[in-house]
Design a protein around this motif. Structure first.
Motif, PDB file in Angstrom:
ATOM      1  N   GLU A   9      67.609  57.480  88.616  1.00 36.96           N
ATOM      2  CA  GLU A   9      67.730  57.909  90.000  1.00 36.96           C
ATOM      3  C   GLU A   9      68.108  59.371  89.967  1.00 36.96           C
ATOM      4  N   LYS A  10      67.742  60.091  91.007  1.00 35.95           N
ATOM      5  CA  LYS A  10      68.142  61.491  91.057  1.00 35.95           C
ATOM      6  C   LYS A  10      68.386  61.904  92.499  1.00 35.95           C
ATOM      7  N   LYS A  11      69.151  62.953  92.613  1.00 36.52           N
ATOM      8  CA  LYS A  11      69.355  63.606  93.902  1.00 36.52           C
ATOM      9  C   LYS A  11      69.228  65.087  93.616  1.00 36.52           C
ATOM     10  N   GLY A  12      68.590  65.818  94.469  1.00 39.37           N
ATOM     11  CA  GLY A  12      68.469  67.250  94.248  1.00 39.37           C
ATOM     12  C   GLY A  12      67.045  67.659  94.000  1.00 39.37           C
ATOM     13  N   ILE A  55      72.814  68.257  86.592  1.00 38.73           N
ATOM     14  CA  ILE A  55      71.976  69.267  85.966  1.00 38.73           C
ATOM     15  C   ILE A  55      72.152  70.551  86.760  1.00 38.73           C
ATOM     16  N   ASP A  56      72.474  71.625  86.058  1.00 39.66           N
ATOM     17  CA  ASP A  56      72.743  72.877  86.762  1.00 39.66           C
ATOM     18  C   ASP A  56      71.469  73.714  86.923  1.00 39.66           C
ATOM     19  N   CYS A  97      71.802  68.880  90.632  1.00 35.40           N
ATOM     20  CA  CYS A  97      71.080  67.608  90.648  1.00 35.40           C
ATOM     21  C   CYS A  97      71.944  66.553  89.958  1.00 35.40           C
ATOM     22  N   THR A  98      72.094  65.409  90.564  1.00 35.11           N
ATOM     23  CA  THR A  98      72.853  64.312  89.983  1.00 35.11           C
ATOM     24  C   THR A  98      71.888  63.235  89.503  1.00 35.11           C
ATOM     25  N   VAL A  99      72.106  62.782  88.286  1.00 34.41           N
ATOM     26  CA  VAL A  99      71.277  61.748  87.689  1.00 34.41           C
ATOM     27  C   VAL A  99      72.167  60.567  87.335  1.00 34.41           C
TER      28      VAL A  99
END
Length: 109
Positions: A9-12, A55-56, A97-99
């Motif tokens: 899953e991811k956001k961003g 993730i930056d 981004c959050t994974v």
């Protein structure tokens, strides 16, 4: 015996496919962690380890943590965290981004 990524899953600003490609490239490293732990003679359980990381803007992994771990092997946990921390993703456009990614560890039959 195998370590298998189940889903992601991811956001961003990154797509699932971008994340999947990097995780697939690194899955051999995670597999090696599991196999190495099995060789120690410790009783390593089958199960799932769910990680969360950010993730930056440079594609580096930060704020990495285990959010659930049914395998309960300190050696495996340390090794997997070290490997994932070294992975490089495409730059996250919004810089945050959050994974959430589960890995499944099991004995092959």
């Amino acid at each position: 015996r195998s370590a298998k990524p189940l889903s992601r899953e991811k956001k961003g600003g990154l797509t699932r496919e971008q994340i999947r490609r990097v995780v697939a490239r690194g899955s051999g490293q995670v597999q090696h962690c599991y196999e190495r732990e099995l060789l120690t003679g410790n009783k390593v359980r089958q199960g799932r380890m769910i990680l969360r990381w950010q993730i930056d803007a440079r594609g580096r992994v930060g704020r990495l943590k285990v959010v659930n771990d049914s395998v309960k092997s300190d050696g495996l946990r340390r090794c997997v965290l070290k490997k994932v921390k070294s992975w490089r993703f495409p730059a996250c456009s919004d810089g945050n981004c959050t994974v959430v990614f589960p890995f499944e560890f099991f004995a092959r039959t």
